[in-house]
Every structure is written in C-alpha cells, then in structure tokens.
Design a protein around this motif. Sequence first.
Motif, PDB file in Angstrom:
ATOM      1  N   THR A 223     -16.002   4.308 -29.624  1.00  0.00           N
ATOM      2  CA  THR A 223     -15.008   5.069 -29.046  1.00  0.00           C
ATOM      3  C   THR A 223     -15.448   6.552 -28.395  1.00  0.00           C
ATOM      4  O   THR A 223     -15.241   6.598 -27.186  1.00  0.00           O
ATOM      5  N   SER A 282       1.668   5.691 -22.175  1.00  0.00           N
ATOM      6  CA  SER A 282       0.923   5.692 -23.287  1.00  0.00           C
ATOM      7  C   SER A 282       1.833   6.185 -24.464  1.00  0.00           C
ATOM      8  O   SER A 282       1.813   5.436 -25.449  1.00  0.00           O
ATOM      9  N   ARG A 293      -5.595   0.962 -29.209  1.00  0.00           N
ATOM     10  CA  ARG A 293      -6.596   0.357 -28.344  1.00  0.00           C
ATOM     11  C   ARG A 293      -6.022   0.197 -26.863  1.00  0.00           C
ATOM     12  O   ARG A 293      -6.656   0.339 -25.910  1.00  0.00           O
ATOM     13  N   VAL A 294      -4.639  -0.347 -26.867  1.00  0.00           N
ATOM     14  CA  VAL A 294      -4.047  -0.769 -25.898  1.00  0.00           C
ATOM     15  C   VAL A 294      -3.350   0.443 -24.767  1.00  0.00           C
ATOM     16  O   VAL A 294      -3.480   0.772 -24.031  1.00  0.00           O
ATOM     17  N   GLY A 297      -6.648   3.058 -24.848  1.00  0.00           N
ATOM     18  CA  GLY A 297      -8.105   2.520 -24.263  1.00  0.00           C
ATOM     19  C   GLY A 297      -7.679   1.670 -22.874  1.00  0.00           C
ATOM     20  O   GLY A 297      -8.424   2.252 -21.738  1.00  0.00           O
ATOM     21  N   VAL A 298      -6.866   0.924 -23.052  1.00  0.00           N
ATOM     22  CA  VAL A 298      -6.916  -0.096 -21.937  1.00  0.00           C
ATOM     23  C   VAL A 298      -6.023   0.654 -20.702  1.00  0.00           C
ATOM     24  O   VAL A 298      -6.264   0.821 -19.582  1.00  0.00           O
ATOM     25  N   VAL A 299      -4.957   1.554 -21.097  1.00  0.00           N
ATOM     26  CA  VAL A 299      -4.285   2.070 -20.149  1.00  0.00           C
ATOM     27  C   VAL A 299      -5.013   3.360 -19.394  1.00  0.00           C
ATOM     28  O   VAL A 299      -4.911   3.541 -18.449  1.00  0.00           O
ATOM     29  N   ALA A 301      -8.801   3.105 -19.057  1.00  0.00           N
ATOM     30  CA  ALA A 301      -9.951   2.657 -18.385  1.00  0.00           C
ATOM     31  C   ALA A 301      -9.523   1.746 -17.179  1.00  0.00           C
ATOM     32  O   ALA A 301     -10.068   1.739 -16.234  1.00  0.00           O
ATOM     33  N   THR A 302      -8.342   0.943 -17.111  1.00  0.00           N
ATOM     34  CA  THR A 302      -8.270   0.095 -16.253  1.00  0.00           C
ATOM     35  C   THR A 302      -7.989   0.816 -14.940  1.00  0.00           C
ATOM     36  O   THR A 302      -8.550   0.363 -13.905  1.00  0.00           O
ATOM     37  N   LEU A 409     -13.370  -0.144 -21.076  1.00  0.00           N
ATOM     38  CA  LEU A 409     -12.602  -1.324 -21.722  1.00  0.00           C
ATOM     39  C   LEU A 409     -13.269  -2.029 -22.714  1.00  0.00           C
ATOM     40  O   LEU A 409     -12.560  -2.362 -23.874  1.00  0.00           O
ATOM     41  N   TRP A 413     -11.772   1.637 -28.870  1.00  0.00           N
ATOM     42  CA  TRP A 413     -11.092   1.112 -29.787  1.00  0.00           C
ATOM     43  C   TRP A 413     -10.838   2.083 -31.000  1.00  0.00           C
ATOM     44  O   TRP A 413     -11.307   2.112 -31.878  1.00  0.00           O
TER      45      TRP A 413
END
Length: 437
Positions: A223, A282, A293-294, A297-299, A301-302, A409, A413
């Motif tokens: 991470t 978030s 993670r979601v 992390g995902v929010v 990097a996307t 992405l 984590w």
Amino acid sequence: MIAHQTSRETPNATPKGAWKITFLLFLFMLVNFADKIVVGLAGVPIMTDLKLEPEQFGLLGSSFFFLFSISAIVVGFVVNRVATRWVLLVLAVIWSLAQFPMIGSVGLTTLLICRIILGAGEGPAGAVATHAVYKWFPDEKRTMPTAILTQGSAFGVIVAVPTLNWVVVNYSWHHAFGALGVIGLLWSVAWLMLGKEGPLVGLATSTAAETRVPYFQLLTSRTFIGCCAASFGAYWALSLGLTWFTPFIVKGLGFSQSEAGWISILPWIFGACVVLITGWVSQALMARGVSTRVARGVVGATPLIVGGAITAMLAHVEGAGLRVALLVVGGGLTGSIYVVCGPMLSEFTPVSQRGAILAIYGAIYTLAGIIAPYVMGSVIQHSASMLDGYLTGYTINAATMVASGVLGLLLLWPNTERARLTADRAAPPELLGRPAE
C-alpha cells in the motif's frame, strides 16, 4: 522541544476546536499553493524579461523541488518528537522570507536560489499539516478533513491566480512575489495566536515502544508503494499545471495574459469538486461497512486512469476551447488520490511513526516535480513547433497518469496491510525470525 502527550486516540471522539484548526491548516495549504503557482502564472513575463529558453524555464520550475523531498523526510522525523504547531510556524516564516528578494531586479540565479529555499520550506508542508490535523480526528473521520486540507491547494490557486495575475498585468511579476511574502507572514501571526496541538496525540515514548513497526516493513508494504506510485503520476500532472499550464494557454493556444488568469483557475475549480466528492463518497462507503480497499484504494486510483485517458486525447483534437476543457477535466481528476492516501497509510502506521511515513511518502511522489517541468521544457525546445512540443509533453503526462493509476489499483490494500502488520506484531518474536527479548 518535545511535544506534550495529552491523550491517546479514542475511537469516535472529535475534540472541540478540531474544525477551527482544520480551517487554519486549510489556509496554510492555500498560501502554500499560491506560492507554488506564481512562477507558472508569471511564466511568460519572466521568460520575456529574463530572455529564458524553454529548458531554462523548465529548470526554474524544477528547482522548487531540488530540496523538497530531502526537507520533507528530515522534518517528517522531527515531527515525531516536536510539536507540529511550532514546525508549521517555522515553515510558514521560511516561505514568506524566501519571496521578498524577488521584489527587486533579479536574474535567473537569484530566482533559482529563492525557489530552492522556498521548496525546502514547503516540502514538509502537506505531510506536517496532515499529521497535525490527524491529531484532532479519529481514523474513521479523517477523510473529510483530508479533503478539506487538499482543497487548500485548489483554493490557493482559485483565489490567488486572478489576484496575482492582476498584479502581474498592472504592476509587475516582482510585486506578485512580494504580496505572497506579506500574506505568509500574516498567516504566521494568526497561527501563533490561534494554533494548538491536537489532543489525540500518540508520540514516541517508551510506553508506546511495543506498538512500533520496523520502518522497512512500512516502507516496503504494497500500500505504501502503491500510494507513492499513484501519487507520482498525479503530481506529474500537478507540477505541469503549476509551471506550464499558463504559458501553454498563452503561447500555445493564443490567449492573452489577462485571459489566462481566469482560464488558469478552471482546473482547480473542477479539481476542488472532484476532491470534495471523493472525500464524501469514501467516507459514506466506509460508514456503510465497505472495506477501505474499495472505499479508499479503488475510489482514489480509478479517477487517475480516467484522467490520463482524457488527457491523452489532447493531441488528437482541434480548437483551443476543447483542448482547455480536456486539460481541465483530465488534470482535475487526479486530485482523488491525495484524499485517500494519507488515511490509508495512517490505517496501518503507528501514530508515533506517522509523521515520518507521511513525509517519506510525500518526498517520494513529489520527485515528479523535479522531472516533469524540465521534461516539458526540453520537449518544447526540441520540437518542430511550440504547440507540437506542448502536445507531446502532455501525451507523456497522460501515459504517466494511466500507468500510475493502474499500479494504484493493483497495490492499494490498506485493510489487509493493517491485518498483516497487526498479526506480525502479535506473533512471538521467534516466529518472526527475531530473538526473544
């Protein structure tokens, strides 16, 4: 001076006065980014007055970051033991004093020296401000304060650009630097009177020794690496925005300096909206029990990948307005990653080590600020035309953004990182390959 430990962090309490300090640190970041953007805003007058080639101006933009990372790391370890209140004050005074030599007649050498000193003072700013505000909010409530701090950068540009551009157009670029010096000193006085150390403090003491994690483990966690990689691409775009956006719309797209002052704030207005939405989404996802993670992390990097894809279209469209729009949207989407990385790293970093880890993270990803402005200047100077050079430079920017977003992405984590490090700390020393004490 050793900061006084007032209390340990508690799960849900937000101390009285937390939002006042957040607002003061928002202003701190506002001044910080106004200082950063003034060279880019006054880029065309500076290049004209000092007869600078694009590579020389690119070097001037990069010089701000020469000591930026080194200073960030050094001060990051300092704030593990010294109260952030005093560190923030010293940093702001350094910024302010570094601006005043530019009021008089100067050459490239003086500009370079002052920008290097300014960068040394501003290098630790984001990490120290984040560390300071986290002493006022528990983990589950940190995303919005982080977003507000990040907005200091956007509003620093939104508020400063029209005002400073008016000074540049009606007086000179020299006066713009002086105005920033005065504003920095005014903030320093306000902070001296109103600034306080947060009560949710867990500084390095002998009683906290058992919670420490080896720095090697923290710095090699996926991470941490993911945050550095993703933020590197975002900062590549940011440093180009600070240095080259205004010269591009003046020299590359044909707008006047007066028009450029208003156009230059558009990416920051859009970016401010993106950051606030990211912070809200978030935190709302976390409140519903979604993993970090979601939710982080995902929010985070996307949007970086999407922004890079949009920026890549710049070289394949015609029209000044459409090109400005692509840069505004593409660059603005990068801000999401800054909102989430601080909270993600704080999830698994002991409080006594947080200041150093945030500073090292900042020192690594801001290395993009040394490379990107100079690369753009070199590409422009060696291209067939100035516009071709700009478009090639922004294509490189787009590729960097997409690559860094993909790495984010893959690597972000924080929840599993926290579980792993917690398990490591709980395991008997002999199972971890360490001698029992």
